[in-house]
Design an enzyme around this catalytic site. Structure first.
Site, PDB file in Angstrom:
ATOM      1  N   GLY A 239       0.755  -1.242   0.000  1.00  0.00           N
ATOM      2  CA  GLY A 239       0.000   0.000   0.000  1.00  0.00           C
ATOM      3  C   GLY A 239       0.786   1.292   0.000  1.00  0.00           C
ATOM      4  N   GLY A 277       3.534  -3.839  -3.844  1.00  0.00           N
ATOM      5  CA  GLY A 277       3.444  -4.107  -5.274  1.00  0.00           C
ATOM      6  C   GLY A 277       3.876  -2.872  -6.033  1.00  0.00           C
ATOM      7  N   ARG A 278       3.020  -1.848  -5.972  1.00  0.00           N
ATOM      8  CA  ARG A 278       3.251  -0.602  -6.705  1.00  0.00           C
ATOM      9  C   ARG A 278       4.624   0.003  -6.398  1.00  0.00           C
ATOM     10  NH1 ARG A 278      -1.126   2.726  -8.142  1.00  0.00           N
ATOM     11  NH2 ARG A 278      -2.341   1.689  -6.542  1.00  0.00           N
ATOM     12  N   ARG A 314      -5.885   2.932 -15.845  1.00  0.00           N
ATOM     13  CA  ARG A 314      -5.817   3.686 -14.589  1.00  0.00           C
ATOM     14  C   ARG A 314      -6.376   5.111 -14.686  1.00  0.00           C
ATOM     15  NH1 ARG A 314      -2.216   4.852 -11.697  1.00  0.00           N
ATOM     16  NH2 ARG A 314      -3.198   4.174  -9.776  1.00  0.00           N
ATOM     17  N   CYS A 345     -13.563   3.411 -28.633  1.00  0.00           N
ATOM     18  CA  CYS A 345     -14.821   4.152 -28.791  1.00  0.00           C
ATOM     19  C   CYS A 345     -15.514   4.360 -27.463  1.00  0.00           C
ATOM     20  CB  CYS A 345     -15.711   3.409 -29.768  1.00  0.00           C
ATOM     21  SG  CYS A 345     -14.902   3.236 -31.347  1.00  0.00           S
ATOM     22  N   GLU A 346     -14.889   5.109 -26.594  1.00  0.00           N
ATOM     23  CA  GLU A 346     -15.481   5.474 -25.311  1.00  0.00           C
ATOM     24  C   GLU A 346     -14.948   6.840 -24.934  1.00  0.00           C
ATOM     25  OE1 GLU A 346     -16.406   3.146 -22.206  1.00  0.00           O
ATOM     26  OE2 GLU A 346     -16.069   1.202 -23.162  1.00  0.00           O
TER      27      GLU A 346
HETATM   28  N1  LLP Z   1      -1.693  -6.944  -0.514  1.00  0.00           N
HETATM   29  C1  LLP Z   1      -3.010  -7.018  -0.769  1.00  0.00           C
HETATM   30  C2  LLP Z   1      -3.822  -7.926   0.015  1.00  0.00           C
HETATM   31  C3  LLP Z   1      -3.578  -6.224  -1.791  1.00  0.00           C
HETATM   32  O1  LLP Z   1      -4.889  -6.291  -2.019  1.00  0.00           O
HETATM   33  C4  LLP Z   1      -2.752  -5.363  -2.546  1.00  0.00           C
HETATM   34  C5  LLP Z   1      -3.311  -4.540  -3.624  1.00  0.00           C
HETATM   35  C6  LLP Z   1      -1.374  -5.325  -2.253  1.00  0.00           C
HETATM   36  C7  LLP Z   1      -0.884  -6.127  -1.212  1.00  0.00           C
HETATM   37  C8  LLP Z   1      -0.402  -4.467  -2.999  1.00  0.00           C
HETATM   38  O2  LLP Z   1      -0.682  -3.121  -2.819  1.00  0.00           O
HETATM   39  P1  LLP Z   1       0.339  -2.008  -3.353  1.00  0.00           P
HETATM   40  O3  LLP Z   1       1.617  -2.129  -2.562  1.00  0.00           O
HETATM   41  O4  LLP Z   1       0.570  -2.284  -4.782  1.00  0.00           O
HETATM   42  O5  LLP Z   1      -0.355  -0.732  -3.119  1.00  0.00           O
HETATM   43  N2  LLP Z   1      -5.420  -1.496  -9.668  1.00  0.00           N
HETATM   44  C9  LLP Z   1      -5.255  -0.469  -8.662  1.00  0.00           C
HETATM   45  C10 LLP Z   1      -4.581  -0.978  -7.422  1.00  0.00           C
HETATM   46  C11 LLP Z   1      -5.279  -2.168  -6.788  1.00  0.00           C
HETATM   47  C12 LLP Z   1      -4.600  -2.664  -5.554  1.00  0.00           C
HETATM   48  C13 LLP Z   1      -5.169  -3.969  -5.112  1.00  0.00           C
HETATM   49  N3  LLP Z   1      -4.533  -4.573  -3.972  1.00  0.00           N
HETATM   50  C14 LLP Z   1      -4.490   0.712  -9.281  1.00  0.00           C
HETATM   51  O6  LLP Z   1      -4.182   0.677 -10.473  1.00  0.00           O
HETATM   52  O7  LLP Z   1      -4.225   1.694  -8.596  1.00  0.00           O
END
Ligand code: LLP
Length: 428
Positions: A239, A277-278, A314, A345-346
């Site tokens: 997160g 992740g991000r 996004r 087409c959106e």
């Molecule tokens: N752990 C769990 C249980 C999660 O649901 C997620 C992300 C992460 C870790 C990793 O989170 P991060 O470190 O990447 O913030 N598609 C959206 C983001 C969806 C995130 C879903 N869960 C976007 O493009 O912003």
């Protein structure tokens, strides 16, 4: 920090010209930098030096095998949310003992497979899931290690579609109900409830929500221990946000985040798991596109590019801001305001609105920055556009790590049933 910089007037990924890659494979495409991936993993791990922490990379952010393998080489484990992601993590060389399985809707088949391959930990998100896992583990004569994902009812102060820690969200078990679920888990011989898990959302740009959630979790660990549960693991999810607007929005550094973790969790003596992740992949990737047309409207100029919402959803889905650069280095300060849109087409098919960019013309290349996370993984073939390919750069070399399919591959996935075929003896 990332490794996308202008060199000799052209945007480069590490030592490779983005323009050269575009010539070689065509546009649009995602391009990732190995050095940036590696660096981000290291920065995170270094922040936790001295704390018993591991990084289980959240595969959903970017699940290309080459990306996962790059991170595995830095010692990362994986956080997966489906059998498909689990198979990817294993195929990329991550040991089962370094894999945690999250998600609100794990099926019996998925949990059976995860038990068979011997993953480390299930992050359990409901009581029915706990009961099913107990049955499936018993059937394999195994003891499933679990953490219960608690919902701390904390506002992550991020976009509503990526906030997960409020009571109204589907994620986790209410922190108020969780003690009863731990008591139930203790009665299940095929379950070892060794941990607690929390993840309150994505792209958090302040430490305050983390502090509120972590403090609540720490209090719960103490309360659970007082009730006789052996809690030795804490999974604090992912997160932590990244800067999308260059130097104008700098989220907390992993060092500050790690200091908060130490302050809120240090006294508990637990092993820590993180699922970023991000943070790891976001700024390690760009989406490269070519301008098809420059179109003058009544009151604006549209830059129509060959990447669209099906390649990067996004901006329209989360009102996300992605910096846009011209691949040719701007020669002067001249700027024109454009709506940067795709061919789909959106009306929602846009990358940016009202964006000041150096003047561009048809045929020019642009780069949509910070697109390494939740870009390619959310891509589709909407409008029967070819699924966007991915390239990984490593120093002076690059490799196509997912090729662009051709139209025949797409069309052959569909089948016209016999009753629609004019001549039943004819097969397609
Ligand atoms: N752990 C769990 C249980 C999660 O649901 C997620 C992300 C992460 C870790 C990793 O989170 P991060 O470190 O990447 O913030 N598609 C959206 C983001 C969806 C995130 C879903 N869960 C976007 O493009 O912003």
């Amino acid at each position: 920090m990332n490794h996308f910089e202008y060199r000799d007037g052209v945007l480069c990924a590490e030592g490779v010209s983005v323009a050269d890659m575009a010539d070689a494979i065509g546009t649009p495409f995602y391009c990732y930098s190995s050095a940036t991936l590696t660096r981000h993993a290291r920065v995170f791990l270094d922040a936790f030096k001295g704390q018993p922490a591991r990084l289980c990379y959240s595969v959903k952010a970017n699940s290309n095998l080459a990306v996962i393998a790059t991170l595995a080489a830095q010692g990362a484990g994986a956080d997966v949310v489906s059998e498909g992601e689990l198979r990817r993590a294993l195929a990329a060389g991550i040991a089962p003992a370094q894999i945690v399985f999250s998600g609100v809707g794990k099926t019996a088949a998925e949990m059976t497979y995860a038990l068979e391959v011997g993953i480390d930990q299930f992050n359990v998100e409901s009581e029915p899931e706990l009961e099913l896992l107990a049955t499936l583990a018993a059937a394999q004569n195994k003891i499933a290690k679990i953490a219960i994902r608690v919902n701390p009812d904390v506002d992550a102060k991020t976009h509503e579609k990526i906030a997960t820690g409020k009571a109204e969200n589907k994620f986790g078990i209410s922190w108020k109900l969780a003690p009863a679920v731990y008591a139930r888990a203790a009665q299940l011989p095929s379950i070892a409830a060794i941990g607690i898990d929390v993840h309150i959302g994505s792209q958090l740009t302040s430490l305050e929500p983390f502090k509120a959630a972590f403090t609540r979790v720490a209090g719960m660990v103490e309360a659970l221990r007082a009730e006789g549960h052996t809690i030795s693991h804490i999974d604090l999810g992912g997160g932590l946000g990244i800067p999308y607007r260059g130097d104008n929005d700098i989220p907390p550094h992993p060092d500050e985040y790690a200091a908060l973790v130490k302050a809120t969790m240090g006294h508990l003596g637990c092993d820590l798991t993180f699922e970023p992740g991000r943070l790891v992949v976001g700024n390690a990737g760009i989406l490269v596109a070519r301008v098809i047309y420059v179109k003058e409207g009544d009151d604006r100029t549209f830059l129509i590019i060959d990447a669209a919402m099906n390649d990067l959803i996004r901006p329209t889905l989360y009102e996300a801001f992605h910096e846009i650069k011209t691949v040719a280095e701007p020669k002067d300060e001249a700027r024109i305001t454009y709506d940067v849109v795709g061919p789909v087409c959106e009306t929602g098919d846009f990358m940016a609105k009202g964006r000041d960019l150096p003047p561009v013309k048809a045929g020019d290349l642009i780069a949509i920055m910070s697109a390494g996370a939740y870009g390619a993984v959310q891509a589709s073939t909407y409008n029967t556009r070819l699924l966007v390919p991915e390239i990984l750069v490593h120093g002076d070399e690059f490799a196509v790590i997912r090729a662009r399919p051709d139209y025949a591959e797409i069309l052959k996935q569909d089948k016209i049933p016999a009753w629609l075929q004019p001549d039943p003896s004819r097969t397609r």
